[in-house]
Design a protein around this motif. Structure first.
Motif, PDB file in Angstrom:
ATOM      1  N   THR A 197     -19.665 -46.099  30.113  1.00  0.00           N
ATOM      2  CA  THR A 197     -19.133 -44.441  30.764  1.00  0.00           C
ATOM      3  C   THR A 197     -19.828 -44.404  32.069  1.00  0.00           C
ATOM      4  O   THR A 197     -19.374 -43.279  32.690  1.00  0.00           O
ATOM      5  CB  THR A 197     -19.395 -43.417  29.674  1.00  0.00           C
ATOM      6  OG1 THR A 197     -21.018 -43.584  29.472  1.00  0.00           O
ATOM      7  CG2 THR A 197     -18.637 -43.598  28.462  1.00  0.00           C
ATOM      8  N   CYS A 198     -20.740 -45.188  32.678  1.00  0.00           N
ATOM      9  CA  CYS A 198     -21.593 -44.770  33.565  1.00  0.00           C
ATOM     10  C   CYS A 198     -20.922 -45.154  34.779  1.00  0.00           C
ATOM     11  O   CYS A 198     -20.116 -46.198  34.804  1.00  0.00           O
ATOM     12  CB  CYS A 198     -23.103 -45.166  33.657  1.00  0.00           C
ATOM     13  SG  CYS A 198     -23.365 -46.944  33.476  1.00  0.00           S
ATOM     14  N   PRO A 199     -21.188 -44.727  36.075  1.00  0.00           N
ATOM     15  CA  PRO A 199     -20.689 -45.466  37.272  1.00  0.00           C
ATOM     16  C   PRO A 199     -21.027 -46.725  37.329  1.00  0.00           C
ATOM     17  O   PRO A 199     -22.270 -46.899  37.108  1.00  0.00           O
ATOM     18  CB  PRO A 199     -20.976 -44.347  38.471  1.00  0.00           C
ATOM     19  CG  PRO A 199     -21.297 -43.183  37.737  1.00  0.00           C
ATOM     20  CD  PRO A 199     -21.755 -43.352  36.469  1.00  0.00           C
ATOM     21  N   THR A 200     -20.174 -47.503  37.746  1.00  0.00           N
ATOM     22  CA  THR A 200     -20.431 -49.204  37.716  1.00  0.00           C
ATOM     23  C   THR A 200     -19.819 -49.613  39.199  1.00  0.00           C
ATOM     24  O   THR A 200     -18.862 -49.724  39.647  1.00  0.00           O
ATOM     25  CB  THR A 200     -19.919 -49.817  36.512  1.00  0.00           C
ATOM     26  OG1 THR A 200     -20.379 -49.381  35.256  1.00  0.00           O
ATOM     27  CG2 THR A 200     -20.097 -51.324  36.559  1.00  0.00           C
ATOM     28  N   GLU A 218     -13.255 -59.942  38.389  1.00  0.00           N
ATOM     29  CA  GLU A 218     -11.988 -59.134  38.014  1.00  0.00           C
ATOM     30  C   GLU A 218     -11.741 -58.673  36.672  1.00  0.00           C
ATOM     31  O   GLU A 218     -11.183 -57.498  36.715  1.00  0.00           O
ATOM     32  CB  GLU A 218     -10.818 -60.057  38.496  1.00  0.00           C
ATOM     33  CG  GLU A 218     -10.505 -61.358  37.621  1.00  0.00           C
ATOM     34  CD  GLU A 218      -9.421 -62.345  37.875  1.00  0.00           C
ATOM     35  OE1 GLU A 218      -8.467 -61.611  38.804  1.00  0.00           O
ATOM     36  OE2 GLU A 218      -9.321 -63.470  37.211  1.00  0.00           O
ATOM     37  N   HIS A 219     -12.419 -59.489  35.724  1.00  0.00           N
ATOM     38  CA  HIS A 219     -12.215 -58.800  34.379  1.00  0.00           C
ATOM     39  C   HIS A 219     -13.152 -57.568  34.247  1.00  0.00           C
ATOM     40  O   HIS A 219     -12.871 -56.421  33.481  1.00  0.00           O
ATOM     41  CB  HIS A 219     -12.313 -59.847  33.319  1.00  0.00           C
ATOM     42  CG  HIS A 219     -11.288 -60.660  33.224  1.00  0.00           C
ATOM     43  ND1 HIS A 219     -10.081 -60.670  33.319  1.00  0.00           N
ATOM     44  CD2 HIS A 219     -11.484 -62.152  33.579  1.00  0.00           C
ATOM     45  CE1 HIS A 219      -9.499 -61.970  33.236  1.00  0.00           C
ATOM     46  NE2 HIS A 219     -10.177 -63.029  33.299  1.00  0.00           N
ATOM     47  N   PRO A 225     -14.147 -48.590  33.249  1.00  0.00           N
ATOM     48  CA  PRO A 225     -13.494 -47.663  33.662  1.00  0.00           C
ATOM     49  C   PRO A 225     -14.056 -47.044  34.806  1.00  0.00           C
ATOM     50  O   PRO A 225     -15.466 -46.721  35.049  1.00  0.00           O
ATOM     51  CB  PRO A 225     -13.607 -46.592  32.556  1.00  0.00           C
ATOM     52  CG  PRO A 225     -13.731 -47.248  31.114  1.00  0.00           C
ATOM     53  CD  PRO A 225     -14.382 -48.452  31.436  1.00  0.00           C
ATOM     54  N   GLY A 226     -13.300 -46.849  35.990  1.00  0.00           N
ATOM     55  CA  GLY A 226     -13.800 -46.282  37.270  1.00  0.00           C
ATOM     56  C   GLY A 226     -14.657 -47.385  37.929  1.00  0.00           C
ATOM     57  O   GLY A 226     -15.159 -46.770  39.110  1.00  0.00           O
ATOM     58  N   ALA A 227     -14.877 -48.536  37.562  1.00  0.00           N
ATOM     59  CA  ALA A 227     -15.693 -49.681  38.321  1.00  0.00           C
ATOM     60  C   ALA A 227     -15.159 -49.990  39.731  1.00  0.00           C
ATOM     61  O   ALA A 227     -13.907 -50.049  39.850  1.00  0.00           O
ATOM     62  CB  ALA A 227     -15.832 -50.801  37.589  1.00  0.00           C
ATOM     63  N   THR A 228     -15.941 -50.008  40.607  1.00  0.00           N
ATOM     64  CA  THR A 228     -15.692 -50.371  42.028  1.00  0.00           C
ATOM     65  C   THR A 228     -16.135 -51.836  42.175  1.00  0.00           C
ATOM     66  O   THR A 228     -16.875 -52.260  41.328  1.00  0.00           O
ATOM     67  CB  THR A 228     -15.949 -49.511  42.957  1.00  0.00           C
ATOM     68  OG1 THR A 228     -17.413 -49.215  42.797  1.00  0.00           O
ATOM     69  CG2 THR A 228     -15.502 -48.270  42.975  1.00  0.00           C
TER      70      THR A 228
END
Length: 256
Positions: A197-200, A218-219, A225-228
């Motif tokens: 759940t944390c920004p990644t 890529e996986h 969720p929301g990974a950059t």
């Protein structure tokens, strides 16, 4: 510097940087120790309370022989953070360190603020790791040194860095390497990282043949969720081949 006692292990750790700054935990790859991060420390410690630890069986951290589990290694990190008086922190981890970081983010979501899995994956070939573990346990570290070095660094790495990493690999505790190899072989992150759940920020190396973006990074990008994502000109041990670029990516992500 200090040691924290855990079941079957004595964990070596160090704090650097500012006590009044956000905390950042740095985790090493299999076959290396906290020195992996040395080139980034001058930049990182000016902005963060930096906590480094040697993974069990690596560097100055001792551990009983046997198969380790990713949950055990993540709990090691949480225990060291407790000992260092750090409640909430971000994690940047290379290879095995990135896997441990993802496990820690799943086990303690209230404690992990931001996550940087670097040159890592949520799944590896279990059969090849099983072979590597068996070889190390029967023949020692020299039996896999050439294989590991071929994946750790590219031809762009300085010869002095290559020699230093190889020396460290050859002299490390074979049982510690094998135990952590078992954690990689047996990890079950692939079907669980959707719960992070944390920004990644996923960091990959353009010259990384061990965990490249295709098939690995890529996986992570698709499932967390929301990974950059950011790609660096580096092989598997990005802190050694691209320290300035990696430090810049860490600072940009954590201070955004």
């Amino acid at each position: 510097m200090a040691f924290t006692q855990r079941p079957g292990a004595s964990l070596y750790w160090k704090r650097d940087g500012r006590d009044d700054a956000p905390a950042l935990v740095l985790l090493n790859s299999i076959g290396t120790d906290m020195d992996l991060w040395d080139a980034l420390l001058p930049r990182l410690r000016a902005h963060f309370a930096v906590l480094r630890l040697d993974t069990r069986g690596h560097g100055a951290s001792t551990a009983d022989p046997g198969d380790y589990a990713m949950a055990m290694l993540a709990d090691d990190v949480l225990a060291v953070a407790d000992a260092a008086g750090i409640e909430r922190f971000s994690i940047a981890g290379v290879s095995l360190g990135g896997m441990i970081g993802m496990e820690a983010a799943l086990r303690a979501p209230a404690r992990v603020e931001r996550l940087l899995p670097i040159c890592t994956s949520a799944t590896m070939d279990a059969a090849s790791w099983n072979d590597r573990i068996a070889k190390v346990r029967t023949e020692g570290m020299a039996a896999i040194a050439d294989l590991a070095m071929g994946r750790f660094l590219s031809d762009a790495a300085e010869p002095a860095i290559y020699d230093a990493v190889r020396r460290q690999l050859l002299t490390m505790n074979a049982q510690g390497y094998a135990g952590c190899g078992a954690a990689i072989r047996d990890m079950d992150l692939a079907d669980r990282i959707g719960g992070i759940t944390c920004p990644t920020l996923i960091v990959t190396g353009a010259r990384d043949t061990s965990t490249p973006f295709t098939g690995h990074g890529e996986h992570l990008l698709a499932r967390i969720p929301g990974a950059t994502h950011v790609a660096l000109e580096a092989a598997h041990l990005a802190p050694l081949e691209a320290p300035d670029a990696l430090a810049g990516a860490i600072l940009s992500f954590l201070e955004s």
